[in-house]
Design an enzyme around this catalytic site. Structure first.
Site, mmCIF file in Angstrom:
data_model
loop_
_atom_site.group_PDB
_atom_site.id
_atom_site.type_symbol
_atom_site.label_atom_id
_atom_site.label_comp_id
_atom_site.label_asym_id
_atom_site.label_seq_id
_atom_site.Cartn_x
_atom_site.Cartn_y
_atom_site.Cartn_z
ATOM 1 N N HIS A 1 0.963 -1.316 -0.053
ATOM 2 C CA HIS A 1 -0.030 -0.032 -0.041
ATOM 3 C C HIS A 1 0.858 1.210 0.051
ATOM 4 C CE1 HIS A 1 0.958 -0.454 4.222
ATOM 5 N NE2 HIS A 1 0.794 0.730 4.408
ATOM 6 N N ASP B 1 0.674 5.553 1.650
ATOM 7 C CA ASP B 1 -0.080 6.455 2.625
ATOM 8 C C ASP B 1 -0.637 7.718 1.895
ATOM 9 O OD1 ASP B 1 0.375 4.556 4.680
ATOM 10 O OD2 ASP B 1 2.411 5.323 5.221
ATOM 11 N N HIS C 1 4.840 0.351 0.067
ATOM 12 C CA HIS C 1 5.459 -0.548 1.129
ATOM 13 C C HIS C 1 4.413 -1.605 1.662
ATOM 14 C CE1 HIS C 1 3.313 2.891 2.988
ATOM 15 N NE2 HIS C 1 3.282 2.172 4.057
ATOM 16 N N ARG D 1 7.226 -8.371 15.942
ATOM 17 C CA ARG D 1 7.624 -7.012 15.508
ATOM 18 C C ARG D 1 6.391 -6.065 15.909
ATOM 19 N NH1 ARG D 1 10.055 -3.730 11.168
ATOM 20 N NH2 ARG D 1 8.644 -2.041 10.484
#
Length: 360
Positions: free
Chosen positions: A241, A243, A292, A302
């Site tokens: 995607h 942002d 990303h 994570r």
């Protein structure tokens, strides 16, 4: 209506870390919607490169380095950003305390509509990932962090609330400094043309905590096949995607997983650096909003925290006249953040949303 200029920047969007819708152009909107793009038909390639670094303590160089990084990558690392390590560690501690709670307790903080806890289901279009998340409003005038904290932290809601509010305030300062350096690097007459959108009393910014559990933690009954898939190639925690907000600031723990893509089928790993911030930017064809994704780690969890800096819903976004030339014309018609946000919610990640605003 308040008129807030972006500028003649934008190009085909791409990945994650500083993201000026700031300046426009994106294929998807994910921080809020987080929709995963459909799988690529072509084979993927991993390519390691040195990503740009901006040292905010060297202001004389920072403006030029930010513009250069945004033009080439739409993504860069920021060091000497001034956010205290103790505050960063406190936010991570509070986040982990929440994500380590039993599922039944975490569900009390959901669903994310729009704020709250979510798991696997990302956004409103049926996309899923190996991720849990907590979405919080970042505007203290519009979001009551203290009240929300009561459903998130039954141990010490005041400590949770304090950590998140302080972290949001610190990142807002970093964002505004970067946006003002960006304006300086673009030789804008008004150095606050971009930062004023985030300093507005009714900005629409959000904070998102993401938790990617190790694949080995999946219960045997439901995880055997998925663990098998992850040997050698990780599961997708958060799909491809870009942002849409003005700027995205990301910080993660010391576990790798973030990747950016500057061209189809080629993914660049972003090395984990828990003391640095990663910035993602885009604009009217001049800056990239880089695509990303996040892959899970088979054996380590994570955790990342992203601050998505967005203007007020009524803010009018347009290319400043001083940045529009015959060689670099405005590519998109003016629109409000509310219009763009509504469009982002209605489409899938793989759709080129900004093209709906392109001038004929």
């Amino acid at each position: 209506m308040e008129s807030i200029s972006s500028h003649s920047l934008f190009r085909d969007n791409k990945l994650f870390s500083l993201s000026p819708l700031s300046l426009y152009h994106t294929k998807p909107w994910t921080s809020m919607v987080g929709v995963a793009a459909p799988p690529r038909a072509r084979p993927e390639k991993i390519q390691a490169i040195d990503l740009p670094v901006v040292d905010l303590s060297r202001r004389s160089e920072a403006a030029g380095r930010i513009v250069a990084a945004c033009e080439k990558y739409g993504f860069f690392k920021v060091v000497n950003h001034g956010v205290p390590w103790e505050l960063i560690a406190s936010v991570e501690e509070q986040g982990l305390m929440f994500f380590n709670k039993p599922s039944a307790d975490k569900l009390k903080a959901g669903p994310a509509n729009p704020y709250g806890y979510g798991s696997k289901n990302i956004g409103f279009n049926g996309d899923i990932g190996e991720v849990e998340y907590l979405l919080l409003g970042a505007n203290p005038n519009l979001f009551d962090m203290s009240q929300r904290a009561k459903s998130i932290s039954n141990h010490d809601p005041e400590k949770f609330s304090w950590a998140m509010r302080a972290y949001i305030a610190a990142l807002r300062d970093v964002v505004c400094e970067i946006l003002e350096l960006m304006a300086e690097g673009l030789t804008m007459a008004d150095g606050s043309a971009f930062s004023q959108m985030i300093r507005a009393a009714d900005d629409d910014s959000v904070l998102r905590l993401n938790y990617y559990p190790p694949l080995s933690s999946l219960p045997i009954a439901i995880g055997r096949d998925r663990r098998k898939e992850a040997v050698g190639d990780r599961k997708v925690g958060f799909g491809e995607h870009s942002d849409p907000q003005i700027l995205t600031v990301l910080r993660s723990n010391d576990v790798d997983g973030l990747q950016i893509s500057l061209e189809d089928g080629v993914w660049i790993p972003v090395p984990a650096d828990p003391i640095a911030l990663w910035i993602n930017a885009m604009s009217n064809g001049r800056f990239l909003s880089v695509r990303h994704r996040v892959l899970t780690n088979p054996n380590k969890m994570r955790m990342s925290v992203a601050y998505f800096a967005a203007p007020p819903l009524h803010a009018r976004i347009a290319s400043p006249p001083e940045l529009v030339t015959a060689q670099r014309p405005a590519l998109y018609r003016p629109f409000t953040w509310a219009e763009y946000k509504s469009t982002a919610y209605s489409l899938q990640l793989s759709d080129t949303r900004l093209n709906l605003f392109r001038m004929a």
